[in-house]
Design a protein around this motif. Structure first.
Motif, PDB file in Angstrom:
ATOM      1  N   ILE A   1      -3.886  -7.819   9.802  1.00  0.00           N
ATOM      2  CA  ILE A   1      -3.717  -7.507   8.384  1.00  0.00           C
ATOM      3  C   ILE A   1      -2.741  -6.344   8.236  1.00  0.00           C
ATOM      4  N   ASN A   2      -1.726  -6.537   7.416  1.00  0.00           N
ATOM      5  CA  ASN A   2      -0.724  -5.499   7.183  1.00  0.00           C
ATOM      6  C   ASN A   2      -1.128  -4.691   5.951  1.00  0.00           C
ATOM      7  N   GLU A   3      -1.299  -3.398   6.141  1.00  0.00           N
ATOM      8  CA  GLU A   3      -1.685  -2.501   5.052  1.00  0.00           C
ATOM      9  C   GLU A   3      -0.522  -1.556   4.749  1.00  0.00           C
ATOM     10  N   TYR A   4      -0.265  -1.340   3.462  1.00  0.00           N
ATOM     11  CA  TYR A   4       0.803  -0.429   3.045  1.00  0.00           C
ATOM     12  C   TYR A   4       0.198   0.568   2.059  1.00  0.00           C
ATOM     13  N   GLY A   5       0.297   1.841   2.397  1.00  0.00           N
ATOM     14  CA  GLY A   5      -0.251   2.863   1.522  1.00  0.00           C
ATOM     15  C   GLY A   5       0.505   4.164   1.628  1.00  0.00           C
ATOM     16  N   ALA A   6       0.112   5.121   0.826  1.00  0.00           N
ATOM     17  CA  ALA A   6       0.698   6.462   0.855  1.00  0.00           C
ATOM     18  C   ALA A   6      -0.399   7.445   0.507  1.00  0.00           C
ATOM     19  N   ALA A   7      -0.409   8.579   1.180  1.00  0.00           N
ATOM     20  CA  ALA A   7      -1.477   9.563   0.982  1.00  0.00           C
ATOM     21  C   ALA A   7      -1.632   9.940  -0.486  1.00  0.00           C
ATOM     22  N   GLU A   8      -0.505  10.117  -1.177  1.00  0.00           N
ATOM     23  CA  GLU A   8      -0.562  10.613  -2.549  1.00  0.00           C
ATOM     24  C   GLU A   8      -0.932   9.536  -3.569  1.00  0.00           C
ATOM     25  N   LEU A   9      -0.874   8.263  -3.157  1.00  0.00           N
ATOM     26  CA  LEU A   9      -1.136   7.161  -4.087  1.00  0.00           C
ATOM     27  C   LEU A   9      -2.325   6.299  -3.686  1.00  0.00           C
ATOM     28  N   GLY A  10      -2.617   6.243  -2.398  1.00  0.00           N
ATOM     29  CA  GLY A  10      -3.681   5.373  -1.918  1.00  0.00           C
ATOM     30  C   GLY A  10      -3.125   4.036  -1.453  1.00  0.00           C
ATOM     31  N   LEU A  11      -3.897   2.983  -1.664  1.00  0.00           N
ATOM     32  CA  LEU A  11      -3.519   1.642  -1.214  1.00  0.00           C
ATOM     33  C   LEU A  11      -2.459   1.055  -2.133  1.00  0.00           C
ATOM     34  N   ILE A  12      -1.343   0.621  -1.543  1.00  0.00           N
ATOM     35  CA  ILE A  12      -0.255   0.028  -2.329  1.00  0.00           C
ATOM     36  C   ILE A  12      -0.238  -1.488  -2.184  1.00  0.00           C
ATOM     37  N   ALA A  13      -0.428  -1.989  -0.967  1.00  0.00           N
ATOM     38  CA  ALA A  13      -0.459  -3.445  -0.758  1.00  0.00           C
ATOM     39  C   ALA A  13      -1.323  -3.764   0.455  1.00  0.00           C
ATOM     40  N   PHE A  14      -1.950  -4.943   0.425  1.00  0.00           N
ATOM     41  CA  PHE A  14      -2.877  -5.345   1.480  1.00  0.00           C
ATOM     42  C   PHE A  14      -2.800  -6.858   1.623  1.00  0.00           C
ATOM     43  N   GLN A  15      -2.658  -7.335   2.854  1.00  0.00           N
ATOM     44  CA  GLN A  15      -2.525  -8.770   3.071  1.00  0.00           C
ATOM     45  C   GLN A  15      -3.858  -9.488   2.893  1.00  0.00           C
ATOM     46  N   ASN A  16      -3.802 -10.645   2.221  1.00  0.00           N
ATOM     47  CA  ASN A  16      -5.011 -11.449   2.081  1.00  0.00           C
ATOM     48  C   ASN A  16      -5.091 -12.492   3.205  1.00  0.00           C
ATOM     49  N   LYS A  17      -6.081 -13.361   3.154  1.00  0.00           N
ATOM     50  CA  LYS A  17      -6.273 -14.332   4.233  1.00  0.00           C
ATOM     51  C   LYS A  17      -5.184 -15.393   4.286  1.00  0.00           C
ATOM     52  N   ASN A  18      -4.410 -15.504   3.206  1.00  0.00           N
ATOM     53  CA  ASN A  18      -3.288 -16.450   3.181  1.00  0.00           C
ATOM     54  C   ASN A  18      -1.991 -15.814   3.675  1.00  0.00           C
ATOM     55  N   GLY A  19      -2.083 -14.541   4.104  1.00  0.00           N
ATOM     56  CA  GLY A  19      -0.899 -13.850   4.604  1.00  0.00           C
ATOM     57  C   GLY A  19      -0.032 -13.250   3.514  1.00  0.00           C
ATOM     58  N   GLU A  20      -0.505 -13.301   2.254  1.00  0.00           N
ATOM     59  CA  GLU A  20       0.259 -12.717   1.148  1.00  0.00           C
ATOM     60  C   GLU A  20      -0.039 -11.228   1.072  1.00  0.00           C
ATOM     61  N   TRP A  21       1.031 -10.438   0.901  1.00  0.00           N
ATOM     62  CA  TRP A  21       0.909  -8.986   0.842  1.00  0.00           C
ATOM     63  C   TRP A  21       0.662  -8.607  -0.615  1.00  0.00           C
ATOM     64  N   MET A  22      -0.616  -8.560  -1.007  1.00  0.00           N
ATOM     65  CA  MET A  22      -0.982  -8.386  -2.410  1.00  0.00           C
ATOM     66  C   MET A  22      -0.823  -6.927  -2.843  1.00  0.00           C
TER      67      MET A  22
END
Length: 433
Positions: free
Chosen positions: A246-267
């Motif tokens: 699972i690919n997670e994209y975040g930033a300390a100052e903002l929190g979670l920006i995007a997270f991959q679902n089970k279909n591989g989409e980076w939501m």
């Protein structure tokens, strides 16, 4: 015992209230109207209660989003007390600092509800893969502070968060053998950590012809964060970890920006954030076009992050909608740009990817980084079992010439270990121009 939730409550973060609010947001029937209302609300709030933002956005019109100025990290590099909204002080906010990976670190604040809502978002996304912050055991590949106080603080947080931390400063085979023993004796539910460190562990497993899921059958997923995940690395992880990657994209100052679902989409997280892709003139780009990632925190009343240029380059998928924005690619940081003698520019990770493809054909090289020393001069530092052959160096130079341009001077240096940040991150490209 729900130690994680209890630790948030103990520190004044209303996690139950945040979870309830998150469900209400996700059940909004008129989601576009909700986003537009929250955008206007947060701008109006800071124009009224935040002296810093009143000055910064003095020409802003809450009804005209294009009139809202884009802020950068450098705009925020002033004492925190100058940037806090009325009614907030260092005693009643969450305070942290950015990693500094962009070259522009600063201290920031979030009000307590906003911080709790950030955690509610993480909890929700992890639930997609049946992972629970309170009960799921985490194998953590992260750095930690080297000073005594910081070290024990992180260890205590690990205890509260039900996780065991593996060192990312020692990536030797001997250490990986010890890691393997720990996986055999512990019922881990998931792996979380820096991409480069987990990839190195997977390469060790590849050499041993071991699938980690067979060693630790309780493993469900691996969440990689903080560094780029290339497609061939993802395949390596899938093969030798034997679990969801699972690919997670975040930033300390903002929190979670995007997270991959089970279909591989980076939501993209559009619950408490509003994400835009802008061009060099701050114009919004249509879905499918690459530009600067600019984000608004819709709930942070303590400190404004409104049209905040994170310093990343990416693009949203053409299949995105206001209700379902999908991050298609994350190219890299805006300061990771290769400037070439011809005047052309390329993302630093393009250079890295081209070289990586050629270098890893034989599996000899473990890791490498690229530095731009002059406009026509680059150094590739690498760790490997054997020194690169003349033929391999010739192939790399040819690939660089094909994908970038001819006439570049490339120097190679084999090292015992590559330099990481004090948190253990590996910066894959750096320009000294």
């Amino acid at each position: 015992m729900n130690l994680f939730d209890l630790s948030l409550k103990f520190n004044g973060f209303p996690i139950e209230k945040a979870k309830t609010a998150l469900k209400a947001i996700q059940n909004e029937k008129e989601f576009t109207s909700y986003i537009e209302t929250k955008k206007q609300d947060i701008v109006s709030y800071h124009l009224k209660y935040n002296p810093f933002y009143k000055t910064f956005a003095k020409n802003a019109d809450t009804l005209d989003w294009n009139s809202i100025p884009v802020m950068t990290k450098r705009d925020l590099q002033q004492p925190l007390m100058n940037r806090l909204s009325e009614g907030f002080s260092k005693k009643n906010v969450y305070i942290n600092k950015t990693s500094g990976s962009s070259g522009d670190p600063f201290i920031f604040a979030k009000d307590r509800f906003c911080h709790a809502l950030t955690w509610a978002g993480f909890i929700d996304r992890y639930g997609w893969f049946d992972l629970d912050f309170n009960t799921s055991k985490q194998a953590r590949f992260y750095g930690f502070p080297l000073n005594t106080k910081g070290y024990y603080k992180e260890r205590f947080k690990d205890f509260l968060s039900n996780r065991y931390r593996f060192s990312v400063f020692d990536l030797s085979d001997a250490q990986f053998e010890k890691n393997l023993v720990k996986f055999k004796s512990t019922k881990f539910d998931y792996i979380n950590g820096y991409t480069s460190s987990i990839v190195q562990f997977a390469k060790f497993l590849q050499l041993k012809n071991i699938v980690l899921k067979n060693v630790c059958p309780t493993l469900k997923a691996c969440i990689v964060t903080s560094e780029m995940l290339f497609e061939d690395d993802k395949k390596l992880l899938e093969t030798y970890l034997g679990i969801h990657i699972i690919n997670e994209y975040g930033a300390a100052e903002l929190g979670l920006i995007a997270f991959q679902n089970k279909n591989g989409e980076w939501m993209v997280n559009n619950d408490d954030l509003f994400v835009e892709i802008l061009d060099e003139n701050n114009h919004v780009l249509p879905y499918g076009e690459e530009g600067r990632v600019v984000i608004t925190s819709l709930y942070n009343k303590a400190h404004p992050f409104i049209r905040y240029d994170l310093g990343d380059i990416g693009k949203l998928s053409k299949n995105s909608t206001a209700n379902k924005p999908i991050l298609e690619t994350l190219i890299g940081r805006t300061n990771d740009i290769v400037v070439l003698p011809s005047g052309n520019k390329a993302a630093g990770l393009t250079f890295y990817y081209v070289t990586k493809t050629v270098i890893e054909d034989g599996g000899n090289v473990k890791e490498f980084i690229i530095e731009q020393l002059k406009i026509d001069t680059f150094k590739i530092s690498y760790t490997s079992r054997e020194e690169l052959s003349r033929e391999k160096i010739k192939d790399i130079n040819k690939a660089i010439e094909t994908y970038l341009e001819p006439g570049l001077s490339i120097h190679f240096e084999r090292k015992e270990a590559l330099e990481r940040s004090n948190r253990g991150k590996l910066k894959q490209f750096k320009s000294y121009l």
